[in-house]
Design a protein around this motif. Structure first.
Motif, short mmCIF file in Angstrom:
data_model
loop_
_atom_site.label_atom_id
_atom_site.label_comp_id
_atom_site.label_asym_id
_atom_site.label_seq_id
_atom_site.Cartn_x
_atom_site.Cartn_y
_atom_site.Cartn_z
N ARG A 149 0.83 -1.20 0.00
CA ARG A 149 0.00 0.00 0.00
C ARG A 149 0.87 1.25 0.00
O ARG A 149 1.71 1.43 0.89
N ILE A 179 -3.32 2.26 -3.70
CA ILE A 179 -2.89 3.65 -3.54
C ILE A 179 -3.96 4.42 -2.78
O ILE A 179 -5.14 4.38 -3.16
N VAL A 180 -3.56 5.06 -1.70
CA VAL A 180 -4.51 5.82 -0.89
C VAL A 180 -4.06 7.27 -0.78
O VAL A 180 -2.90 7.58 -1.03
N ILE A 181 -4.99 8.13 -0.42
CA ILE A 181 -4.68 9.55 -0.22
C ILE A 181 -4.59 9.84 1.27
O ILE A 181 -5.50 9.51 2.04
N ILE A 182 -3.48 10.43 1.68
CA ILE A 182 -3.27 10.81 3.08
C ILE A 182 -2.66 12.21 3.09
O ILE A 182 -1.80 12.50 2.25
N ASP A 195 0.90 1.21 8.47
CA ASP A 195 -0.36 1.33 7.75
C ASP A 195 -0.10 1.40 6.25
O ASP A 195 -0.94 1.02 5.45
N ILE A 196 1.05 1.94 5.89
CA ILE A 196 1.41 2.00 4.47
C ILE A 196 2.84 1.49 4.32
O ILE A 196 3.61 1.46 5.29
N GLY B 42 -5.44 10.71 8.48
CA GLY B 42 -4.64 9.74 7.74
C GLY B 42 -5.31 8.39 7.61
O GLY B 42 -6.52 8.29 7.46
N MET B 43 -4.48 7.33 7.69
CA MET B 43 -4.98 5.97 7.47
C MET B 43 -6.10 5.58 8.41
O MET B 43 -7.07 4.94 8.01
N LEU B 46 -9.36 6.71 7.21
CA LEU B 46 -9.85 5.90 6.09
C LEU B 46 -10.52 4.63 6.61
O LEU B 46 -11.57 4.22 6.13
N ILE B 68 -8.59 13.47 1.99
CA ILE B 68 -8.94 12.04 1.99
C ILE B 68 -10.38 11.89 1.53
O ILE B 68 -10.68 11.09 0.64
N SER B 71 -10.93 12.58 -2.10
CA SER B 71 -10.40 11.60 -3.03
C SER B 71 -11.21 10.32 -3.05
O SER B 71 -11.12 9.54 -3.98
N ILE B 75 -10.60 7.99 -6.52
CA ILE B 75 -9.75 6.83 -6.78
C ILE B 75 -10.08 5.60 -5.95
O ILE B 75 -9.47 4.57 -6.11
#
Lengths: 386, 201
Positions: A149, A179-182, A195-196, B42-43, B46, B68, B71, B75
């Motif tokens: 990730r 792929i994530v947005i942070i 986490d990534i 952040g994560m 999510l 976040i 988006s 995506i």
């Protein structure tokens, strides 16, 4: 300093609110403010710190901000209405090139070394090295999601397209990676807590991850696609039409700041200013490296020398600040390629209307003094960091 | 917090400042909204959105986590949610005018309990209306494209097998019924076969 503009500007807007993101490459905006370049153009600029690109976009669209630092693909996204309503936003000036880096977690770094039976990995790290790791994880478990990730900061950003290009150039299928947005400020924490597995972000967050010993910066945007616009000055087209003189004054002041940032010594001084609470509020040791052309790689290895890691001004004899159409076309092609732009959208003449080099040129037409870059005078205190 | 059994909507409140969160939460007490407050970014944010599947999200305009949410619909495959923004600054009223999709409302200035509730109600209603329109559009587009595929398959059959339009259509329909497939799928098969034949010839 030419003062004729101050008179012209009476017919325009003097008080400007200018949005910036607390990142290393907001330097031109901060320097133009701190060194009085805005003031000498007759502008009273208030810098407004923003914490999210979506908020920056909404505020510019709504006229709460007069102008703003934007990710280079954002004016295109705004004009096409890719996220929210379509608003004609223009980019009459490029503020910076390069500056992003891909950092992977220590765990992934060790896993790569283990899988490839190596003690040392060449830099820049190729994404191809990830392939056996991806395969191994696929085999290890079929039920649970064990994809690698990666995180990035915004969908319509060079970071996102650079990350995808890095994968693609090295034969990694993007479907094999999440792929994530942070937000940039949460990246290092996300990496630390597993986490990534990696991220693509701008300064100072790559350097922060390395300094904290939680990541290895494997590649920079200079390794992937060098010398493309990273941040631009953005404003609504209607705003520029209402305030043409103010726009010119803004461009000239920001150009002076970019030219001032041409020398390493001045960029180090800029790092000191940026570390203040009002701006980045972070330690100099994480802000300075990319500004002085140094890419921290690993907390136990020596940094890479990348002179154009953060670039704000001249490239040889040519300015990088004029919005070149082929740069815009390149960004557009990335957006099309990664399906951010629906196939049916007509793209002819789009970049012409967004990347406004005519406005940039007009700003200097009356200012012959700036046809050549201003002389750069380094400040007195210019100690280099190791 | 008292819960009502019927029509209760899950609200995810994203706010780092505990005080502000408390004000908003008390404003929505005894309403049909069940508020879950998170301060994460952040994560972990999510994950919370994924787990809680909120009906509405409330977030401070200035929160870095806005990107976040922004988006999610671009995506990721998460279902879009109505998002309500709040801010102490009055300028959000201006921002409100530019907002259409995704973000459904902005709450500006002091948080007045009565107003907050009605803003949320409006946001949810407006959002469902918008989503209904959007899914209708998708359906119409799909229908059009499936008609187009069938049309193309018909033309190919007419040209290569010298059939009349009616005969071509019946042939496609018969194949669909025999194999219990959709007309569109049969047409797609025919077209891919046609493409293959053209390549090999």
């Amino acid at each position: 300093m030419n003062s004729t503009n101050i008179h012209n500007i009476e017919h325009n807007k003097r008080n400007i609110s200018l949005g910036f993101m607390p990142l290393t490459d907001c330097a031109p905006l901060v320097i133009a403010h701190e060194l009085g370049f805005f003031e000498s153009q007759g502008l009273n600029v208030t810098l407004k710190k923003q914490y999210s690109w979506a908020t920056m976009r909404d505020k510019l669209h709504a006229g709460v901000l007069d102008a703003a630092q934007f990710l280079a693909p954002m004016p295109i996204a705004s004009t096409l209405g890719l996220s929210g309503p379509a608003v004609n936003v223009i980019a009459p000036m490029v503020l910076s090139q390069n500056g992003n880096g891909i950092t992977i977690s220590m765990a992934l770094y060790e896993e790569i070394k283990f899988v490839h039976q190596r003690h040392h990995i060449d830099l820049p790290i190729s994404a191809a090295l990830l392939k056996p790791v991806i395969e191994a994880r696929k085999k290890a478990s079929k039920q649970t999601d064990t994809k690698l990730r990666f995180a990035t900061v915004y969908p319509h950003s060079c970071h996102y397209y650079q990350l995808l290009t890095w994968f693609e150039q090295n034969g990694v299928n993007k479907d094999d990676v999440d792929i994530v947005i942070i937000p940039p400020a949460s990246m290092v924490e996300a990496l630390q807590s597993d986490d990534i597995d990696g991220f693509c972000v701008g300064g100072p967050w790559n350097a922060k991850a390395v300094r904290d010993g939680v990541g290895v910066t494997g590649a920079t945007s200079c390794d992937i696609w060098p010398d493309m616009p990273e941040k631009v000055l953005a404003m609504k087209q209607s705003w520029q039409e209402q305030h043409p003189e103010t726009t010119k004054a803004l461009i000239i002041a920001l150009q002076q700041a970019c030219d001032w940032l041409a020398t390493v010594a001045n960029r180090f001084e800029a790092a000191r200013i940026l570390s203040r609470h009002t701006y980045l509020d972070l330690h100099l040791s994480v802000i300075a490296p990319s500004l002085i052309g140094s890419c921290l790689v690993h907390h136990q290895l020596s940094p890479r020398h990348i002179p154009s890691y953060n670039r704000f001004a001249l490239d040889g004899n040519d300015t990088i600040n004029k919005p070149e159409l082929f740069h815009g076309e390149w960004l557009l092609s990335q957006m099309v390629k990664h399906q951010h732009i629906p196939a049916e959208v007509k793209l002819e003449a789009l970049i012409d209307s967004v990347f406004r080099q005519d406005i940039y040129q007009q700003a200097f037409a009356e200012h012959d003094a700036f046809a050549t870059p201003t002389k750069v005078t380094p400040l007195k205190s210019t100690k280099m960091v190791p | 917090m008292q819960k009502q059994q019927l029509n209760e909507l899950n609200v995810l409140l994203i706010e780092d400042d505990k005080k502000k969160a408390d004000i908003l939460m008390s404003a929505l007490d005894h309403s049909q909204y069940c508020i879950k407050h998170v301060a994460s970014s952040g994560m972990s944010l999510l994950k919370q959105v994924e787990q809680l599947q909120p009906d509405v999200i409330i977030i401070d305009v200035e929160s870095p986590s806005r990107d976040i949410l922004d988006s999610l619909s671009i995506i990721s495959h998460a279902n879009p949610k109505p998002v309500v923004m709040f801010s102490e600054q009055e300028d959000t009223e201006t921002i409100n005018q530019t907002v259409k999709s995704g973000v459904s409302a902005y709450i500006a200035g002091d948080i007045n309990p009565v107003r907050v509730r009605s803003i949320l109600d409006t946001a949810v209603a407006r959002f469902s209306e918008y989503q209904a329109l959007k899914s209708e559009l998708v359906k119409t587009k799909q229908k059009l494209s499936s008609q187009r595929v069938v049309e193309q398959a018909k033309v190919w059959l007419m040209e290569t097998k010298s059939l009349t339009e009616k005969e071509a259509y019946h042939r496609i329909r018969k194949m669909a019924m025999d194999n219990s497939q959709k007309l569109e799928d049969v047409a797609k098969n025919i077209l891919s076969l046609a493409q293959m034949l053209e390549k090999s010839s």
